[in-house]
Motif scaffolding. Structure first.
Motif, PDB file in Angstrom:
ATOM      1  N   VAL A 140      93.638 -31.590 -17.752  1.00 38.30           N
ATOM      2  CA  VAL A 140      93.124 -31.150 -16.460  1.00 38.30           C
ATOM      3  C   VAL A 140      94.215 -30.511 -15.605  1.00 38.30           C
ATOM      4  O   VAL A 140      94.041 -29.410 -15.063  1.00 38.30           O
ATOM      5  N   LEU A 141      95.365 -31.170 -15.479  1.00 39.79           N
ATOM      6  CA  LEU A 141      96.408 -30.649 -14.604  1.00 39.79           C
ATOM      7  C   LEU A 141      97.002 -29.347 -15.141  1.00 39.79           C
ATOM      8  O   LEU A 141      97.340 -28.444 -14.359  1.00 39.79           O
ATOM      9  N   SER A 142      97.116 -29.213 -16.452  1.00 36.71           N
ATOM     10  CA  SER A 142      97.619 -27.962 -17.038  1.00 36.71           C
ATOM     11  C   SER A 142      96.650 -26.818 -16.773  1.00 36.71           C
ATOM     12  O   SER A 142      97.059 -25.684 -16.490  1.00 36.71           O
ATOM     13  N   LEU A 143      95.371 -27.124 -16.849  1.00 35.67           N
ATOM     14  CA  LEU A 143      94.345 -26.109 -16.600  1.00 35.67           C
ATOM     15  C   LEU A 143      94.414 -25.630 -15.154  1.00 35.67           C
ATOM     16  O   LEU A 143      94.387 -24.424 -14.880  1.00 35.67           O
ATOM     17  N   LEU A 144      94.533 -26.570 -14.229  1.00 34.47           N
ATOM     18  CA  LEU A 144      94.595 -26.206 -12.819  1.00 34.47           C
ATOM     19  C   LEU A 144      95.895 -25.477 -12.486  1.00 34.47           C
ATOM     20  O   LEU A 144      95.909 -24.557 -11.660  1.00 34.47           O
ATOM     21  N   GLU A 145      96.980 -25.868 -13.135  1.00 35.71           N
ATOM     22  CA  GLU A 145      98.262 -25.211 -12.892  1.00 35.71           C
ATOM     23  C   GLU A 145      98.222 -23.740 -13.316  1.00 35.71           C
ATOM     24  O   GLU A 145      98.766 -22.867 -12.637  1.00 35.71           O
ATOM     25  N   ASN A 146      97.546 -23.462 -14.430  1.00 31.71           N
ATOM     26  CA  ASN A 146      97.436 -22.084 -14.920  1.00 31.71           C
ATOM     27  C   ASN A 146      96.335 -21.303 -14.212  1.00 31.71           C
ATOM     28  O   ASN A 146      96.290 -20.077 -14.289  1.00 31.71           O
ATOM     29  N   ASP A 147      95.427 -22.018 -13.568  1.00 32.03           N
ATOM     30  CA  ASP A 147      94.333 -21.426 -12.800  1.00 32.03           C
ATOM     31  C   ASP A 147      93.444 -20.525 -13.659  1.00 32.03           C
ATOM     32  O   ASP A 147      92.904 -19.534 -13.176  1.00 32.03           O
ATOM     33  N   LYS A 148      93.298 -20.897 -14.924  1.00 30.56           N
ATOM     34  CA  LYS A 148      92.427 -20.169 -15.845  1.00 30.56           C
ATOM     35  C   LYS A 148      92.391 -20.920 -17.180  1.00 30.56           C
ATOM     36  O   LYS A 148      93.205 -21.821 -17.399  1.00 30.56           O
ATOM     37  N   ILE A 149      91.446 -20.554 -18.036  1.00 25.12           N
ATOM     38  CA  ILE A 149      91.486 -21.028 -19.419  1.00 25.12           C
ATOM     39  C   ILE A 149      92.595 -20.243 -20.099  1.00 25.12           C
ATOM     40  O   ILE A 149      92.485 -19.033 -20.295  1.00 25.12           O
ATOM     41  N   PHE A 150      93.678 -20.916 -20.414  1.00 24.53           N
ATOM     42  CA  PHE A 150      94.885 -20.218 -20.843  1.00 24.53           C
ATOM     43  C   PHE A 150      95.150 -20.405 -22.339  1.00 24.53           C
ATOM     44  O   PHE A 150      94.683 -21.354 -22.969  1.00 24.53           O
ATOM     45  N   PHE A 151      95.916 -19.465 -22.879  1.00 24.92           N
ATOM     46  CA  PHE A 151      96.285 -19.476 -24.289  1.00 24.92           C
ATOM     47  C   PHE A 151      97.788 -19.236 -24.378  1.00 24.92           C
ATOM     48  O   PHE A 151      98.247 -18.120 -24.113  1.00 24.92           O
ATOM     49  N   ASP A 152      98.539 -20.296 -24.697  1.00 22.86           N
ATOM     50  CA  ASP A 152      99.978 -20.129 -24.863  1.00 22.86           C
ATOM     51  C   ASP A 152     100.443 -20.970 -26.041  1.00 22.86           C
ATOM     52  O   ASP A 152      99.625 -21.419 -26.850  1.00 22.86           O
ATOM     53  N   SER A 153     101.742 -21.198 -26.142  1.00 19.81           N
ATOM     54  CA  SER A 153     102.285 -21.877 -27.325  1.00 19.81           C
ATOM     55  C   SER A 153     101.872 -23.334 -27.427  1.00 19.81           C
ATOM     56  O   SER A 153     102.003 -23.949 -28.494  1.00 19.81           O
ATOM     57  N   ASP A 154     101.368 -23.920 -26.346  1.00 16.95           N
ATOM     58  CA  ASP A 154     100.910 -25.310 -26.364  1.00 16.95           C
ATOM     59  C   ASP A 154      99.398 -25.434 -26.560  1.00 16.95           C
ATOM     60  O   ASP A 154      98.840 -26.535 -26.449  1.00 16.95           O
TER      61      ASP A 154
END
Length: 232
Positions: free
Chosen positions: A188-202
């Motif tokens: 949840v917190l990673s999603l809110l920090e990126n402010d989008k459905i994100f795609f990165d190395s994690d």
């Protein structure tokens, strides 16, 4: 619970749909489309809370009948064609007050009714194994995109086939995978920090079978999903 994580499954189901009207309440093998995702979420060994986000009173009633929680109704601004999945997730996080560490949100779109509970739980296991921030389901493409191209105005196929694949058999081409929309798992917190459905190395792709990755967007998709279910 999934180790240290509290896991909330969110099933977004608005009442409107232009391509397939009232699709979330449409009967698939005798049950409303949305019920298939609710039942899979409830059967998971890891999911603690199953929530449906909807703007529609009939969907709310059906969701509650099948055992999901519908603690709020989604506002009109998040129930149109312009609202993104992230907007809906963020609204649910705020309403559910789960903006906390060690919380996972699992997005289960009702248009993927063939997903299996074994796939869902395996994806959550994969999240832990990869020490991930996110997991997104993928499946092998039905046809290689290397056989695809734009069509010029004159419809000529002179340069349609790429030189690197010309003369090759389809089985000799590399495998391609696509996002299939079935399972999204995020901190949840990673999603809110990126402010989008994100795609990165994690964020990692979790492979599911093509047969369980049917995404219902049209009447033909609906018939295809029903045929698969009846064959089983």
């Amino acid at each position: 619970m999934l180790e240290q994580y509290h896991v909330t499954a969110l099933i977004p189901a608005r009442g409107g749909s232009k391509r397939l009207p009232r699709k979330n309440t449409k009967l698939l093998c005798g049950k409303p489309l949305i019920s298939w995702s609710i039942e899979v979420a409830l059967a998971s060994i890891y999911i603690d809370h199953v929530v449906v986000s909807t703007d529609d009173l009939e969907i709310k009633q059906i969701a509650e009948q099948y055992g999901a929680d519908v603690p709020f109704l989604r506002p009109d601004a998040l129930s149109n064609d312009h609202a993104s999945s992230f907007d809906v997730i963020k609204h649910a996080i705020e309403k559910l007050d789960i903006k906390k560490e060690n919380h996972l949100i699992v997005l289960l779109q009702p248009t993927s009714p063939l997903r299996l509970v074994t796939e869902l739980d395996a994806a959550l296991d994969f999240f832990i194994a990869k020490n991930a921030k996110g997991i997104v389901s993928v499946s092998e493409t039905e046809h290689s995109p290397l056989w695809s191209n734009i069509m010029p105005d004159n419809s000529s196929l002179a340069e349609f086939i790429r030189p690197e694949v010309e003369g090759k058999r389809s089985q000799d081409l590399p495998k391609f995978y696509r996002l299939n929309g079935s399972i999204y798992i995020y901190e949840v917190l990673s999603l809110l920090e990126n402010d989008k459905i994100f795609f990165d190395s994690d964020v990692y792709g979790f492979q599911t079978e093509k047969a369980t990755a049917v995404d219902i967007d049209s009447e033909i998709d609906f018939f295809w999903a029903e045929a698969i279910l009846k064959s089983k």
